[in-house]
Design an enzyme around this catalytic site. Sequence first.
Site, PDB file in Angstrom:
ATOM      1  CE  LYS A 103      -4.066   1.861   2.419  1.00 33.12           C
ATOM      2  NZ  LYS A 103      -4.991   1.993   1.300  1.00 33.12           N
TER       3      LYS A 103
HETATM    4  N1  PPE Z   1      -7.975  -1.205  -2.766  1.00 36.86           N
HETATM    5  C1  PPE Z   1      -7.392   0.022  -2.691  1.00 36.86           C
HETATM    6  C2  PPE Z   1      -6.703   0.561  -3.889  1.00 36.86           C
HETATM    7  C3  PPE Z   1      -7.455   0.750  -1.499  1.00 36.86           C
HETATM    8  O1  PPE Z   1      -6.888   1.947  -1.429  1.00 36.86           O
HETATM    9  C4  PPE Z   1      -8.151   0.207  -0.392  1.00 36.86           C
HETATM   10  C5  PPE Z   1      -8.237   0.968   0.893  1.00 36.86           C
HETATM   11  C6  PPE Z   1      -8.736  -1.069  -0.515  1.00 36.86           C
HETATM   12  C7  PPE Z   1      -8.607  -1.743  -1.713  1.00 36.86           C
HETATM   13  C8  PPE Z   1      -9.436  -1.736   0.629  1.00 36.86           C
HETATM   14  O2  PPE Z   1      -8.519  -2.141   1.611  1.00 36.86           O
HETATM   15  P1  PPE Z   1      -8.886  -2.261   3.166  1.00 36.86           P
HETATM   16  O3  PPE Z   1      -9.079  -0.866   3.655  1.00 36.86           O
HETATM   17  O4  PPE Z   1      -7.720  -2.940   3.760  1.00 36.86           O
HETATM   18  O5  PPE Z   1     -10.136  -3.057   3.238  1.00 36.86           O
HETATM   19  N2  PPE Z   1      -8.228   2.360   0.762  1.00 36.86           N
HETATM   20  C9  PPE Z   1      -7.934   3.178   1.902  1.00 36.86           C
HETATM   21  C10 PPE Z   1      -7.608   4.588   1.525  1.00 36.86           C
HETATM   22  C11 PPE Z   1      -8.746   5.448   1.094  1.00 36.86           C
HETATM   23  C12 PPE Z   1      -8.300   6.874   0.905  1.00 36.86           C
HETATM   24  O6  PPE Z   1      -8.982   7.611   0.168  1.00 36.86           O
HETATM   25  O7  PPE Z   1      -7.314   7.287   1.509  1.00 36.86           O
HETATM   26  C13 PPE Z   1      -9.001   3.069   2.969  1.00 36.86           C
HETATM   27  O8  PPE Z   1     -10.117   2.614   2.692  1.00 36.86           O
HETATM   28  O9  PPE Z   1      -8.702   3.410   4.105  1.00 36.86           O
END
Ligand code: PPE
Length: 312
Positions: free
Chosen positions: A159
């Site tokens: 990430k």
């Molecule tokens: N894909 C991406 C590209 C992504 O950024 C997130 C989280 C997810 C999937 C889902 O992952 P999880 O949160 O572990 O279930 N995106 C984060 C950032 C958002 C932002 O705008 O900053 C979040 O949801 O916290």
Amino acid sequence: MPIPEAKYIWFNGELVPWAEAKVHVLTHALHYGSSVFEGMRCYDTRRGPAVFCLDAHLMRLLRSAKIYRMPLKYGLEELREAVFSIIRANGHRACYVRPIVFRGYREMGVDPRGCPVEVVIATWEWGRYLGAEAIEQGIDVCVSSWNRMAPNTLPALAKAGANYANSQLIKMEALENGYAEAIVLDVNGYVSEGSGENLFLVSEGVIYTPPLSNSVLRGVTRGCVITLAKELGYQVVESAISREMLYIADELFFTGTAAEITPIRSVDKITIGNGQRGPVTQRIQDAFFRIVQGLDPDRHGWLSPVYSGGQS
Ligand code: PPE
């Protein structure tokens, strides 16, 4: 919307007043995207504030740092305590937690290894990511004209801040065209994820989601939703999804820390199902929200209480 400021930010082990948590303009990460970060939520449960899937998020942070060869001064235990300390210092009942690890100020040039590895944890009170009504009404999305990064370009399992250059292009295009978000295809044309969410599809009672090999982040919420869906008796299949499967799906929903579980009611102006939150989505949402509100027992150990020494 401006960030709702809290009192302090955890900065390399110190609690620094919000306005003083600053870096130099020649910080490496600002120029070359050399950062990895996390996003998690602390929920106001019936037993007090508790962080959702704290260890899973911190493990992903440590792994993202490992991929980018960033040595960290803090281990899992210290980061866990740091998260509790900043939530307590800011006095939140519920908040979003944003740890970030980045290459700081010292040298210029692409090679980051001479720059210090800085660790920051900020918190703020963040409401609904995709709009107040999104969780119930669902959102209208498009398929992006951009692709997600190829696996041998930017690693999707890290990430990293750099991945969000791609996400920004996707998000801006979607918003400029009147959509709330976009679904992105990978470089082979298979469905990947949203700019900041994982994607699930329901077809004839079976739940599908793209596997990790389709350039998706290994979402923590994705993992929880797979567990909850199986508990509810659904078959969950991780398999490549073609674009047209989106249009003929019975239900579609996004998952993510910020987005939680958000139904999708149309894709490219094609109505999904009957254009409302579907029954499978609703059952999974209910199971999820009942746990994070503390209404159902935390049977998977997903909640780490902030005020009981941090044991989940
Ligand atoms: N894909 C991406 C590209 C992504 O950024 C997130 C989280 C997810 C999937 C889902 O992952 P999880 O949160 O572990 O279930 N995106 C984060 C950032 C958002 C932002 O705008 O900053 C979040 O949801 O916290």
